[in-house]
Design a protein around this motif. Structure first.
Motif, PDB file in Angstrom:
ATOM      1  N   UNK A  38      61.419  46.108  31.861  1.00 40.27           N
ATOM      2  CA  UNK A  38      60.307  46.595  31.035  1.00 40.27           C
ATOM      3  C   UNK A  38      59.558  47.689  31.789  1.00 40.27           C
ATOM      4  N   UNK A  39      59.003  48.616  31.037  1.00 42.45           N
ATOM      5  CA  UNK A  39      58.157  49.668  31.601  1.00 42.45           C
ATOM      6  C   UNK A  39      56.776  49.509  30.979  1.00 42.45           C
ATOM      7  N   UNK A  40      55.779  49.303  31.843  1.00 44.03           N
ATOM      8  CA  UNK A  40      54.390  49.145  31.411  1.00 44.03           C
ATOM      9  C   UNK A  40      53.555  50.296  31.952  1.00 44.03           C
ATOM     10  N   UNK A  41      52.539  50.686  31.189  1.00 43.59           N
ATOM     11  CA  UNK A  41      51.595  51.719  31.621  1.00 43.59           C
ATOM     12  C   UNK A  41      50.269  51.050  31.945  1.00 43.59           C
ATOM     13  N   UNK A  42      49.666  51.471  33.045  1.00 47.27           N
ATOM     14  CA  UNK A  42      48.353  50.998  33.478  1.00 47.27           C
ATOM     15  C   UNK A  42      47.481  52.225  33.730  1.00 47.27           C
ATOM     16  N   UNK A  43      46.348  52.313  33.066  1.00 43.65           N
ATOM     17  CA  UNK A  43      45.387  53.373  33.365  1.00 43.65           C
ATOM     18  C   UNK A  43      44.523  52.900  34.521  1.00 43.65           C
ATOM     19  N   UNK A  44      44.374  53.741  35.551  1.00 42.41           N
ATOM     20  CA  UNK A  44      43.533  53.365  36.687  1.00 42.41           C
ATOM     21  C   UNK A  44      42.105  53.198  36.180  1.00 42.41           C
ATOM     22  N   UNK A  45      41.513  52.004  36.337  1.00 42.51           N
ATOM     23  CA  UNK A  45      40.179  51.761  35.788  1.00 42.51           C
ATOM     24  C   UNK A  45      39.058  52.531  36.485  1.00 42.51           C
ATOM     25  N   UNK A  46      39.302  53.049  37.691  1.00 43.99           N
ATOM     26  CA  UNK A  46      38.255  53.770  38.418  1.00 43.99           C
ATOM     27  C   UNK A  46      38.528  55.265  38.571  1.00 43.99           C
ATOM     28  N   UNK A  47      39.701  55.707  38.107  1.00 47.04           N
ATOM     29  CA  UNK A  47      40.052  57.127  38.196  1.00 47.04           C
ATOM     30  C   UNK A  47      40.520  57.573  36.812  1.00 47.04           C
ATOM     31  N   UNK A  48      39.632  58.203  36.069  1.00 47.68           N
ATOM     32  CA  UNK A  48      39.992  58.689  34.739  1.00 47.68           C
ATOM     33  C   UNK A  48      41.048  59.774  34.864  1.00 47.68           C
ATOM     34  N   UNK A  49      42.052  59.730  34.006  1.00 49.62           N
ATOM     35  CA  UNK A  49      43.085  60.759  34.006  1.00 49.62           C
ATOM     36  C   UNK A  49      44.308  60.413  34.819  1.00 49.62           C
ATOM     37  N   UNK A  50      44.393  59.188  35.386  1.00 42.82           N
ATOM     38  CA  UNK A  50      45.583  58.763  36.132  1.00 42.82           C
ATOM     39  C   UNK A  50      46.163  57.520  35.463  1.00 42.82           C
ATOM     40  N   UNK A  51      47.464  57.590  35.153  1.00 48.27           N
ATOM     41  CA  UNK A  51      48.183  56.464  34.576  1.00 48.27           C
ATOM     42  C   UNK A  51      49.373  56.140  35.462  1.00 48.27           C
ATOM     43  N   UNK A  52      49.575  54.849  35.732  1.00 45.83           N
ATOM     44  CA  UNK A  52      50.727  54.392  36.507  1.00 45.83           C
ATOM     45  C   UNK A  52      51.709  53.709  35.575  1.00 45.83           C
ATOM     46  N   UNK A  87      36.524  61.075  39.064  1.00 48.28           N
ATOM     47  CA  UNK A  87      36.231  59.896  39.874  1.00 48.28           C
ATOM     48  C   UNK A  87      34.717  59.732  39.899  1.00 48.28           C
ATOM     49  N   UNK A  88      34.158  58.962  38.949  1.00 46.27           N
ATOM     50  CA  UNK A  88      32.708  58.884  38.802  1.00 46.27           C
ATOM     51  C   UNK A  88      31.985  58.144  39.930  1.00 46.27           C
ATOM     52  N   UNK A  89      32.686  57.220  40.617  1.00 46.22           N
ATOM     53  CA  UNK A  89      32.054  56.442  41.675  1.00 46.22           C
ATOM     54  C   UNK A  89      32.932  56.473  42.923  1.00 46.22           C
ATOM     55  N   UNK A  90      32.323  56.332  44.101  1.00 51.72           N
ATOM     56  CA  UNK A  90      33.124  56.309  45.330  1.00 51.72           C
ATOM     57  C   UNK A  90      34.166  55.187  45.303  1.00 51.72           C
ATOM     58  N   UNK A  91      35.340  55.483  45.861  1.00 55.92           N
ATOM     59  CA  UNK A  91      36.443  54.531  45.923  1.00 55.92           C
ATOM     60  C   UNK A  91      36.531  53.907  47.304  1.00 55.92           C
ATOM     61  N   UNK A  92      37.071  52.709  47.378  1.00 52.36           N
ATOM     62  CA  UNK A  92      37.382  52.102  48.675  1.00 52.36           C
ATOM     63  C   UNK A  92      38.608  52.809  49.239  1.00 52.36           C
ATOM     64  N   UNK A 154      33.761  55.116  49.589  1.00 52.62           N
ATOM     65  CA  UNK A 154      32.693  54.183  49.922  1.00 52.62           C
ATOM     66  C   UNK A 154      32.579  54.106  51.432  1.00 52.62           C
ATOM     67  N   UNK A 155      31.368  54.040  51.901  1.00 48.83           N
ATOM     68  CA  UNK A 155      31.140  53.955  53.351  1.00 48.83           C
ATOM     69  C   UNK A 155      31.293  52.541  53.833  1.00 48.83           C
TER      70      UNK A 155
END
Length: 155
Positions: A38-52, A87-92, A154-155
């Protein structure tokens, strides 16, 4: 009774919703669903515009049809910019982005995002783990973020 309770809780443990893009049969099963990839698509919840897009084996047969089978550990991943990257918020530096159950209790497929700040790139890795012993099989992909869009950390 235990099975009913576990299957009720399973959807709540998913970190992100997937959308099935398609599937191909690999083994015909006389009783129960066929084995598939199966092939599934996941949209990155913290980076708009990226799909895995993750491809993986899904076990069929009677156990697979009942949700009792353990899927294989092999998976492949590719992530793409499917729109303007925001990327609206800092990422880890490193963070689990998606997780999905691949057996009744103990095995999960995971996708982790890592930030390569030096190259302004997001790196995604998929692997499978178990409570006792995971699998070293993995797949990795990267999405270069445009130079005008710095990746806040994120710091």
């Amino acid at each position: 009774m235990l099975l009913a309770a576990l299957t009720t809780l399973a959807p709540a443990t998913r970190a992100a919703a997937s959308e099935e893009i398609g599937a191909v049969d690999t083994v015909f099963k006389l009783i129960g669903p066929d084995h598939k990839i199966v092939v599934d698509a996941y949209d990155d919840p913290k980076v708009a515009g990226v799909t895995c897009y993750v491809s993986r084996a899904k076990t069929g047969g009677i156990k697979g049809g009942l949700g009792l089978a353990e899927d294989r550990s092999e998976a492949s991943i590719v992530c793409q910019a499917t729109g303007p990257i925001q990327i609206p918020q800092p990422l880890r530096q490193q963070e689990e982005v998606f997780t999905e159950r691949t057996s009744l209790l103990f095995k999960r497929l995971r996708v982790v995002r890592m930030v390569d700040a030096k190259r302004n790139t997001l790196v995604y890795m998929t692997y499978s783990d178990r409570v006792i012993e995971g699998s070293p099989q993995n797949s990795v992909t990267a999405v270069a973020v445009p130079a005008g869009t710095p990746i806040p950390l994120k710091k």
